[in-house]
Design a protein around this motif. Sequence first.
Motif, PDB file in Angstrom:
ATOM      1  N   VAL A 173       0.828  -1.203   0.000  1.00  0.00           N
ATOM      2  CA  VAL A 173       0.000   0.000   0.000  1.00  0.00           C
ATOM      3  C   VAL A 173       0.867   1.259   0.000  1.00  0.00           C
ATOM      4  O   VAL A 173       0.632   2.185  -0.785  1.00  0.00           O
ATOM      5  N   ALA A 174       1.873   1.283   0.861  1.00  0.00           N
ATOM      6  CA  ALA A 174       2.730   2.477   0.924  1.00  0.00           C
ATOM      7  C   ALA A 174       3.466   2.661  -0.404  1.00  0.00           C
ATOM      8  O   ALA A 174       3.577   3.786  -0.925  1.00  0.00           O
ATOM      9  N   ALA A 175       3.937   1.585  -0.978  1.00  0.00           N
ATOM     10  CA  ALA A 175       4.616   1.677  -2.274  1.00  0.00           C
ATOM     11  C   ALA A 175       3.653   2.143  -3.360  1.00  0.00           C
ATOM     12  O   ALA A 175       3.993   2.976  -4.209  1.00  0.00           O
ATOM     13  N   GLY A 176       2.448   1.605  -3.347  1.00  0.00           N
ATOM     14  CA  GLY A 176       1.454   1.997  -4.341  1.00  0.00           C
ATOM     15  C   GLY A 176       1.127   3.480  -4.264  1.00  0.00           C
ATOM     16  O   GLY A 176       1.002   4.160  -5.283  1.00  0.00           O
ATOM     17  N   ARG A 177       1.006   3.985  -3.019  1.00  0.00           N
ATOM     18  CA  ARG A 177       0.749   5.421  -2.836  1.00  0.00           C
ATOM     19  C   ARG A 177       1.919   6.236  -3.361  1.00  0.00           C
ATOM     20  O   ARG A 177       1.739   7.277  -4.003  1.00  0.00           O
ATOM     21  N   ALA A 178       3.132   5.760  -3.082  1.00  0.00           N
ATOM     22  CA  ALA A 178       4.324   6.505  -3.504  1.00  0.00           C
ATOM     23  C   ALA A 178       4.490   6.482  -5.018  1.00  0.00           C
ATOM     24  O   ALA A 178       4.950   7.453  -5.632  1.00  0.00           O
ATOM     25  N   LEU A 179       4.111   5.360  -5.639  1.00  0.00           N
ATOM     26  CA  LEU A 179       4.304   5.215  -7.090  1.00  0.00           C
ATOM     27  C   LEU A 179       3.165   5.834  -7.893  1.00  0.00           C
ATOM     28  O   LEU A 179       3.347   6.146  -9.089  1.00  0.00           O
ATOM     29  N   ALA A 180       2.020   6.025  -7.274  1.00  0.00           N
ATOM     30  CA  ALA A 180       0.838   6.486  -8.017  1.00  0.00           C
ATOM     31  C   ALA A 180       1.068   7.760  -8.837  1.00  0.00           C
ATOM     32  O   ALA A 180       0.582   7.856  -9.965  1.00  0.00           O
ATOM     33  N   PRO A 181       1.818   8.745  -8.315  1.00  0.00           N
ATOM     34  CA  PRO A 181       1.992   9.955  -9.116  1.00  0.00           C
ATOM     35  C   PRO A 181       2.822   9.727 -10.389  1.00  0.00           C
ATOM     36  O   PRO A 181       2.773  10.553 -11.306  1.00  0.00           O
ATOM     37  N   TYR A 182       3.570   8.637 -10.417  1.00  0.00           N
ATOM     38  CA  TYR A 182       4.472   8.391 -11.550  1.00  0.00           C
ATOM     39  C   TYR A 182       3.988   7.260 -12.452  1.00  0.00           C
ATOM     40  O   TYR A 182       4.264   7.258 -13.657  1.00  0.00           O
TER      41      TYR A 182
END
Lengths: 299, 299
Positions: A173-182
């Motif tokens: 989840v944390a990775a998905g949130r971090a990657l979402a803008p890119y």
Amino acid sequence: MDERAALDLVGGLVGRAGDDAAVVDGTVVTTDMLHESTDFPAGTTRYTAGWRAVGASLSDVAAMGAEATAAVAVYGAPAFDAADLEAFLSGARDVCERVDAEYVGGDLDGHDEFTVASTALGETDDPVTRAGATADDVVCVTGGLGRSAAALRAFDAGDVDRANDLFQFTPRVAAGRALAPYATAMMDSSDGLARSLHQLAAASDCTIDVDEAAVPAVDAVADYATDDADAREMTVFFGEDFELVCTLPDDEIATARDACPVELTVVGDVTGDTAAASSDGAVTVGGDALPDRGFTHGD
Amino acid sequence: MDERAALDLVGGLVGRAGDDAAVVDGTVVTTDMLHESTDFPAGTTRYTAGWRAVGASLSDVAAMGAEATAAVAVYGAPAFDAADLEAFLSGARDVCERVDAEYVGGDLDGHDEFTVASTALGETDDPVTRAGATADDVVCVTGGLGRSAAALRAFDAGDVDRANDLFQFTPRVAAGRALAPYATAMMDSSDGLARSLHQLAAASDCTIDVDEAAVPAVDAVADYATDDADAREMTVFFGEDFELVCTLPDDEIATARDACPVELTVVGDVTGDTAAASSDGAVTVGGDALPDRGFTHGD
């Protein structure tokens, strides 16, 4: 009709089907069913079962780039043993806590086979779907693959504690949130890397070439794989891992990697649109077709 | 441990458990599992199964006084037959449409027994729980009871079309919304009227006296009941109906009845708080104890 054909049918009948989760007015919802004969090998603790079942749904929330908010589960079993049920709930709560979500209950069902139906909720104003990869994007995966394949080997070998530990993955989840803008496209790897890439390529209408040597494996793969071909099977095809597979523009990889709380590895390139696909199919390894096979529930 | 004891255990471990649905930041979520051996008698069509499984979850949303927004389901079966799956999805979509919610997909699972796990979502800023009934409230039910008991008799009698029709109930979402401003406590009647009243009395810490002659039955009860005692069993105890049971102040019953889109029948009174309960228990009929029995899954 196997599960893939059936899923295609569902996709044709239900407009919002076809991604890791549905999104309704910013609320993400996803549901899964796991059961003893196919998902919980002998030796799987009820704590691990709770963790893993709820975690699988949280992984689908992660794959949409969403915040995870809550989860519920139905615990179906032939009998309700207090210690079993408490252990299950502890696992369900702990995996929710790991991703800052709340386990808010569910239901019980008398069921011949131990069966868990889990549902996770999330929130996002800007979901990342499987469609959106464009030529010149790179293809990345989080963490390491082969974790569940290694866990099954560990169960077979009697390394029950290690197997349970491997079965308790961190939903990204944390990775998905971090990657979402890119990320231009994203999904989880639960059907295996190969099949996931085929699905992503189909949804994005693109072709992908994979650098197999770059595919990251968890350490346990080396402990249980019999040779390189076996290790490849465990990491590329086996599936039931819950890492994120995403595409993002080449010039954003450094920024995305800095933002991502887990290792982010480039494992390939988007090489063009489907019109340019060779007869080897949409997903290749150094130009040779990568078979579209992996984990199909219902096989 | 039977299901009720297990649910008590869950309630002690999961703070938000114990009502028809959990509410997280205004989002209502509830999940259920139904399966062939206990919930879908021979003759139940897959259309009816889809309707009923998703409807059961929508009923829990209704019981919170919430708007229903979306539903998902997992379809678990030994094989995926296209016609079966299409029928199931049609039923799931149609029951959602009936209550202005959207069916947004789900998952498939290869499973020995036909099993459906359904989840419904809703929205409310002001959920109505089972706790809140106060002395001098009246106790009401929507629609008529005995529908599912009659359906089972119809299946047994070979009246398969009528049985399927009875099994396709309207989740009381519109009624729940209409009653929410007035209701002091609310739940659905899925465990049977008697058991539901015991649960509501326990959650609200009150005593209830029931006027059994007032309990409304659907017409089909008269067609299948062998005598008055049997009809009472079908309407008061059998359960698996999805009407709303609520309490509201006596002086608001006329207004609430005008607002409610289905028949609203007064079936009893809140007679006091638990401290005043006689040795006959919290729920009585004309002063005599009403047994706390009904539909317990997992029996």
